[in-house]
Design an enzyme around this catalytic site. Structure first.
Site, PDB file in Angstrom:
ATOM      1  N   ASP A  37      50.230  24.207  57.579  1.00  0.00           N
ATOM      2  CA  ASP A  37      50.229  25.738  57.135  1.00  0.00           C
ATOM      3  C   ASP A  37      49.443  25.946  55.799  1.00  0.00           C
ATOM      4  OD1 ASP A  37      51.327  28.409  55.938  1.00  0.00           O
ATOM      5  OD2 ASP A  37      52.673  28.052  57.837  1.00  0.00           O
ATOM      6  N   VAL A  64      43.827  27.230  58.954  1.00  0.00           N
ATOM      7  CA  VAL A  64      43.287  27.457  60.356  1.00  0.00           C
ATOM      8  C   VAL A  64      42.087  27.918  60.581  1.00  0.00           C
ATOM      9  CG1 VAL A  64      45.795  26.938  61.076  1.00  0.00           C
ATOM     10  CG2 VAL A  64      44.635  29.207  60.914  1.00  0.00           C
ATOM     11  N   TYR A 156      43.986  43.887  65.713  1.00  0.00           N
ATOM     12  CA  TYR A 156      44.888  43.184  66.357  1.00  0.00           C
ATOM     13  C   TYR A 156      44.595  42.963  67.946  1.00  0.00           C
ATOM     14  CZ  TYR A 156      49.663  40.806  66.223  1.00  0.00           C
ATOM     15  OH  TYR A 156      50.623  40.091  66.460  1.00  0.00           O
TER      16      TYR A 156
END
Length: 284
Positions: A37, A64, A156
């Protein structure tokens, strides 16, 4: 996969929300867990919580959106545990607003966070799992927004449709080669997470330029309010980890959480098959 004890799970975005729930469930099932994370404070909370559970785990600070960080996560995992049995390719963000108003930086932010990160996870971890030649599983966290369209968050939807399509195609490729790797795509509706606070964990390269007029617009402010409402009033997160692990046991590809969205998915599919145009009145 039916047995989980002493196997190794890797969870991206594991310090908060769905990732946290998946990591908790993995630990309850006796797994060794690696949490990657970008949220340093979240990782500290996880360390405290999981130590109290007497869990076998490690945390790894990663971004990431950087391929090299995904490689680092894999290396850290192999150095510590020597194998990977489940990858929860989970990290993601949300960006509301019309595509024509969004700063390009916002579009890059959601593309790299929600889609490129999934690509990076598959590219790094599939070869590792193939070399192991053991039963493995990958769960890509998408969204029901990857199975239906709405006027709310076009970027999204874009990334989540991409996630679903990528997951389906890679799954076919793995089947074609007789791989022992199984894939699922997790398509939840709104769940009570802290996804609406994702901006607090932005990589520096996607830092918000508050001088951009978009961030002073009513559209931006309304988008934040909508995101806050739908997430805080969503499904409680308590059962999510158990549901996903049950799907892994059942080798279920599509994992859905909200039956009320099935008519919308059906409506979209019927429109395609019958050559009908999307009609905004459906949502009204």
């Amino acid at each position: 996969m039916k047995e989980f004890k002493d196997k190794v799970a890797v969870v991206t975005g594991g310090a908060n929300g769905i990732g946290h729930a998946l990591a908790q469930e993995a630990i309850k099932r006796g797994m060794k867990v690696v949490i990657g994370d970008i949220d340093r404070n979240g990782l500290e909370r996880i360390e405290k919580e999981f130590k109290e559970m007497d869990a076998d785990f490690m945390v790894s600070y990663i971004d990431v959106t950087e391929y090299s960080d995904m490689e680092k996560l894999a290396k850290n995992t192999l150095d510590r545990y020597g194998r990977v049995d489940i990858l929860f390719n989970n990290a993601g963000v949300v960006v509301p607003g019309p595509i024509w108003d969004l700063p390009l930086n916002e579009i890059n932010y959601i593309m790299y966070s929600n889609l490129f990160s999934i690509v990076y996870g598959l590219k790094v971890f599939i070869p590792i799992m193939e070399r192991q030649d053991t039963d493995c599983h990958i769960v890509n966290t998408a969204s029901v927004a990857g199975l239906l369209s709405s006027p709310g968050m076009p970027t999204y939807h874009m990334t989540k449709f991409g996630n679903v399509g990528l997951s389906e195609a890679v799954n076919f490729q793995l089947q074609e080669r007789g791989s022992k790797i199984k894939i699922s795509v997790f398509c939840p509706g709104f769940i009570q997470t802290d996804l609406h606070h994702c901006d607090e964990r932005r990589p520096e390269k996607f830092k918000i330029d508050w001088n951009d007029p978009y961030y002073q617009s009513d559209e931006y402010k309304e988008g934040l309010k909508r995101a806050h409402y739908v997430i805080t009033t969503g499904m409680p997160i308590d059962s999510i980890g158990m549901s996903v692990f049950q799907a892994i046991e059942d080798e279920q590809f599509y994992i859905l959480t909200h039956p009320q969205y099935l008519p919308v998915i059906e409506w979209r599919t019927k429109n395609i098959l019958e050559g009908k145009n999307p009609d905004i009145s459906f949502f009204k």
